[in-house]
Design an enzyme around this catalytic site. Structure first.
Site, PDB file in Angstrom:
ATOM      1  N   HIS A  45       0.839  -1.213   0.000  1.00  0.00           N
ATOM      2  CA  HIS A  45       0.000   0.000   0.000  1.00  0.00           C
ATOM      3  C   HIS A  45       0.865   1.251   0.000  1.00  0.00           C
ATOM      4  CE1 HIS A  45       0.954  -0.332   4.234  1.00  0.00           C
ATOM      5  NE2 HIS A  45       0.539   0.895   4.419  1.00  0.00           N
ATOM      6  N   LYS A  48       9.844  -8.761   4.824  1.00  0.00           N
ATOM      7  CA  LYS A  48      10.870  -9.420   5.647  1.00  0.00           C
ATOM      8  C   LYS A  48      11.560 -10.476   4.817  1.00  0.00           C
ATOM      9  CE  LYS A  48      12.348  -9.087   9.889  1.00  0.00           C
ATOM     10  NZ  LYS A  48      12.359  -7.862  10.696  1.00  0.00           N
ATOM     11  N   SER A  77      16.010   3.826   9.657  1.00  0.00           N
ATOM     12  CA  SER A  77      16.207   3.299   8.299  1.00  0.00           C
ATOM     13  C   SER A  77      15.531   4.217   7.292  1.00  0.00           C
ATOM     14  CB  SER A  77      15.592   1.901   8.164  1.00  0.00           C
ATOM     15  OG  SER A  77      16.503   0.925   8.595  1.00  0.00           O
TER      16      SER A  77
HETATM   17  P1  NAD Z   1      21.224  -9.979  17.116  1.00  0.00           P
HETATM   18  O1  NAD Z   1      21.553 -11.166  16.309  1.00  0.00           O
HETATM   19  O2  NAD Z   1      22.099  -8.794  17.067  1.00  0.00           O
HETATM   20  O3  NAD Z   1      21.093 -10.378  18.673  1.00  0.00           O
HETATM   21  C1  NAD Z   1      20.322 -11.427  19.176  1.00  0.00           C
HETATM   22  C2  NAD Z   1      20.954 -11.873  20.489  1.00  0.00           C
HETATM   23  O4  NAD Z   1      20.073 -12.798  21.138  1.00  0.00           O
HETATM   24  C3  NAD Z   1      22.301 -12.572  20.301  1.00  0.00           C
HETATM   25  O5  NAD Z   1      23.246 -12.025  21.189  1.00  0.00           O
HETATM   26  C4  NAD Z   1      21.979 -14.021  20.618  1.00  0.00           C
HETATM   27  O6  NAD Z   1      23.095 -14.739  21.128  1.00  0.00           O
HETATM   28  C5  NAD Z   1      20.878 -13.869  21.648  1.00  0.00           C
HETATM   29  N1  NAD Z   1      20.049 -15.052  21.824  1.00  0.00           N
HETATM   30  C6  NAD Z   1      19.727 -16.004  20.923  1.00  0.00           C
HETATM   31  N2  NAD Z   1      18.933 -16.933  21.477  1.00  0.00           N
HETATM   32  C7  NAD Z   1      18.769 -16.578  22.770  1.00  0.00           C
HETATM   33  C8  NAD Z   1      18.062 -17.143  23.873  1.00  0.00           C
HETATM   34  N3  NAD Z   1      17.360 -18.259  23.744  1.00  0.00           N
HETATM   35  N4  NAD Z   1      18.101 -16.481  25.055  1.00  0.00           N
HETATM   36  C9  NAD Z   1      18.787 -15.334  25.200  1.00  0.00           C
HETATM   37  N5  NAD Z   1      19.496 -14.767  24.201  1.00  0.00           N
HETATM   38  C10 NAD Z   1      19.474 -15.375  23.000  1.00  0.00           C
HETATM   39  O7  NAD Z   1      19.706  -9.630  16.720  1.00  0.00           O
HETATM   40  P2  NAD Z   1      18.958  -8.243  16.912  1.00  0.00           P
HETATM   41  O8  NAD Z   1      19.082  -7.476  15.672  1.00  0.00           O
HETATM   42  O9  NAD Z   1      19.333  -7.656  18.225  1.00  0.00           O
HETATM   43  O10 NAD Z   1      17.443  -8.758  16.959  1.00  0.00           O
HETATM   44  C11 NAD Z   1      16.856  -9.253  18.147  1.00  0.00           C
HETATM   45  C12 NAD Z   1      15.349  -9.169  18.028  1.00  0.00           C
HETATM   46  O11 NAD Z   1      14.981  -7.812  17.781  1.00  0.00           O
HETATM   47  C13 NAD Z   1      14.741  -9.971  16.882  1.00  0.00           C
HETATM   48  O12 NAD Z   1      13.466 -10.420  17.293  1.00  0.00           O
HETATM   49  C14 NAD Z   1      14.581  -8.944  15.787  1.00  0.00           C
HETATM   50  O13 NAD Z   1      13.563  -9.295  14.871  1.00  0.00           O
HETATM   51  C15 NAD Z   1      14.194  -7.744  16.612  1.00  0.00           C
HETATM   52  N6  NAD Z   1      14.418  -6.448  15.954  1.00  0.00           N
HETATM   53  C16 NAD Z   1      15.666  -6.068  15.518  1.00  0.00           C
HETATM   54  C17 NAD Z   1      15.844  -4.809  14.951  1.00  0.00           C
HETATM   55  C18 NAD Z   1      17.198  -4.299  14.530  1.00  0.00           C
HETATM   56  O14 NAD Z   1      17.293  -3.113  14.171  1.00  0.00           O
HETATM   57  N7  NAD Z   1      18.240  -5.089  14.579  1.00  0.00           N
HETATM   58  C19 NAD Z   1      14.744  -3.960  14.788  1.00  0.00           C
HETATM   59  C20 NAD Z   1      13.494  -4.367  15.252  1.00  0.00           C
HETATM   60  C21 NAD Z   1      13.349  -5.617  15.842  1.00  0.00           C
END
Ligand code: NAD
Length: 471
Positions: free
Chosen positions: A65, A106, A362
């Protein structure tokens, strides 16, 4: 049911809960809810030792959209079509809540990032990008990926470079992806934007006396104890800004387990300890928790799940002690858990609002790429000159001179990072009050997630209605 399918069901259940509170026609609601397109593809990877692997990948565009569509790329073993579609849908609603003019998308590649060398990851990323170009699933006006779980600026740089190599005639090529390193058209402040946005949101929520009173908490962030799950991009930065804002980090959960110290943990020291020992367990002065899930149940005021979806479920929700859940991750709380938490009078600050800082910045990066000029470059010196003249006039009138550091603080013109943080702060504060107002209008028994979803559905529905149907 696969984890991805449960996650998609969870997002659709949240949508249905909210949709029932709107007056839009069921057909229109059905159109909004549906994921418009999802593409799955597989390609070969030559590994460093000469053997071959087959890589499975997806890209979903939930709603066009508004164009381009936008959404991160995830590298994880659990990636599948349903998970990608669930995350794409969340992106549509998230962008609407914070007024970022994109549709939701995504992408994901089903790999365990740690099992591949840097060279292999580069080949996977570049081939994935090539496939997206071939299928018309990437471009500054089509679909713009960003980092997510398991990816970061390095992968975004490879994507930008691959796209630019193939589309060398596209003057806006760098706008095909966000979250890039600054040297490659990225924007200052993007790396920490989701965590910073989370901080602004939590600070805003904690600043409303009426809402804190209802939770039995004092107003303000200072002194509030919090636990973070995941020390990645979102979790680490969120924790950093919350600590800077006066909150106390009492628990951390990572893949290997959790640690707890009611007196507070030093974030930087924990990160350094983990780097050296490959684990947070054994961090001096902390108590170890056997599993990472145990940390979710620690005694604290604010719980920040910032790792993965479906962490707070009907099973563990009754044992959650936090009064506020600040969703850094996408989809960490199931609808059943939401119901339990609401009965327990827990305030859930939902993902589709609280982690929107990343997509907000972003958006700023994409604007920078399309305008081909750094924010602040045109006006910084002009603003400083104007402020200096104004200040000097006031000094003459008052016959008093400020000391140089005071004068510098007043006359400082905005740099890119100042403007990015200011735009992010404005977005997060404005959106919080928008969602809170919607909630008030819906009645006391409606949670913030439903209110945020209603806000998003209303905004998307207007666009769907007004643009009509082609042909
Ligand atoms: P990332 O890969 O940088 O970090 C994720 C962290 O979680 C890692 O350190 C990993 O070791 C840890 N992890 C994995 N499994 C785990 C568990 N069972 N218990 C505890 N820790 C665990 O990823 P990110 O970019 O920080 O993304 C994390 C979440 O945030 C995701 O759901 C992602 O969709 C969401 N998100 C990210 C962004 C972004 O800008 N990066 C934006 C919006 C939402």
């Amino acid at each position: 049911m696969s984890a991805g399918a449960s996650f998609l069901a969870q997002v659709e259940q949240s949508f249905d809960r909210a949709a029932a509170l709107t007056r839009h026609h069921p057909t229109l609601l059905g159109q909004i809810r549906q994921c418009n397109t999802v593409v799955q593809f597989s390609f070969p990877l030559r590994r460093d030792d000469g053997t071959l692997d087959t890589i499975h990948a997806w890209r979903a565009e939930h709603s066009q959209h508004k164009l381009p569509t936008k959404g991160g790329i995830r590298y994880d073993v659990n990636v599948d079509a349903e998970e990608t579609m669930a995350l794409a849908a969340l992106m549509t609603y998230k962008c609407a809540v914070v007024d970022v003019p994109f549709g939701g998308a995504k992408g994901g590649i089903r790999i365990s990032r740690h099992k591949y060398s840097e060279g292999e990851l580069e080949r996977i990323t570049r081939r994935y990008t090539f496939e997206l170009v071939r299928k018309n699933y990437i471009g500054p006006g089509i679909d713009v990926p960003a980092p997510d779980f398991g990816t970061g600026p390095r992968e975004m740089a490879w994507i930008a470079d691959t796209y630019a190599q193939i589309r060398s005639d596209d003057i806006n090529a760098l706008g095909c992806v966000t979250g890039k390193p600054v040297a490659l058209g990225g924007i200052r402040g993007r790396a920490e934007a989701t965590g910073r946005g989370l901080f602004y949101g939590v600070r805003e929520a904690c600043g409303i006396t009426e809402d804190m009173k209802a939770l039995g908490l004092t107003t303000g962030l200072a002194g509030k104890r919090f636990v973070v799950q995941g020390l990645g991009n979102v979790g680490f930065n969120a924790a950093r800004f919350l600590v800077e804002g006066g909150a106390i980090l009492v628990g951390i959960s990572e893949r290997e387990g959790g640690i707890h110290n009611p007196k507070g943990l030093d974030l930087d020291k924990v990160v350094a300890f983990r780097k050296e020992n490959n684990t947070i367990i054994g961090f001096p002065g902390s108590t170890a928790l056997p599993t990472s899930a145990d940390a979710l149940e620690l005694d604290c005021d604010i719980l920040v799940p910032a790792a993965l979806e479906r962490q707070i479920l009907a099973e563990n929700a009754p044992r959650i002690k936090a009064k506020i859940i600040a969703e850094g991750a996408n989809g960490p709380t199931s609808p059943d858990a939401d119901t339990i938490l609401q009965k327990k009078n827990v305030l859930v600050l939902p993902d589709l609002y609280l982690n929107a800082g990343g997509v907000t910045v972003s958006y700023f990066e994409w604007l920078k790429n399309l305008s081909h000029v750094r924010f602040g470059r045109m006006e910084k010196r002009f603003d400083e000159g104007f402020a200096r003249r104004l200040l000097s006039g006031m000094e003459k009138l008052s016959e008093r001179q400020l000391d140089p550091s005071e004068a510098e603080a007043i006359t400082h013109g905005a740099d890119e990072i100042d403007l990015v943080n200011s735009g992010l702060e404005e977005t997060m504060i404005g959106a919080y009050h928008g969602v809170r107002e919607t909630r008030k209008g819906l009645g006391a028994n409606v949670d913030l997630r439903t209110a945020a979803m209603v806000t998003a559905i209303d905004k998307v529905a207007v666009i769907y209605r007004e643009m009509g149907i082609f042909p």
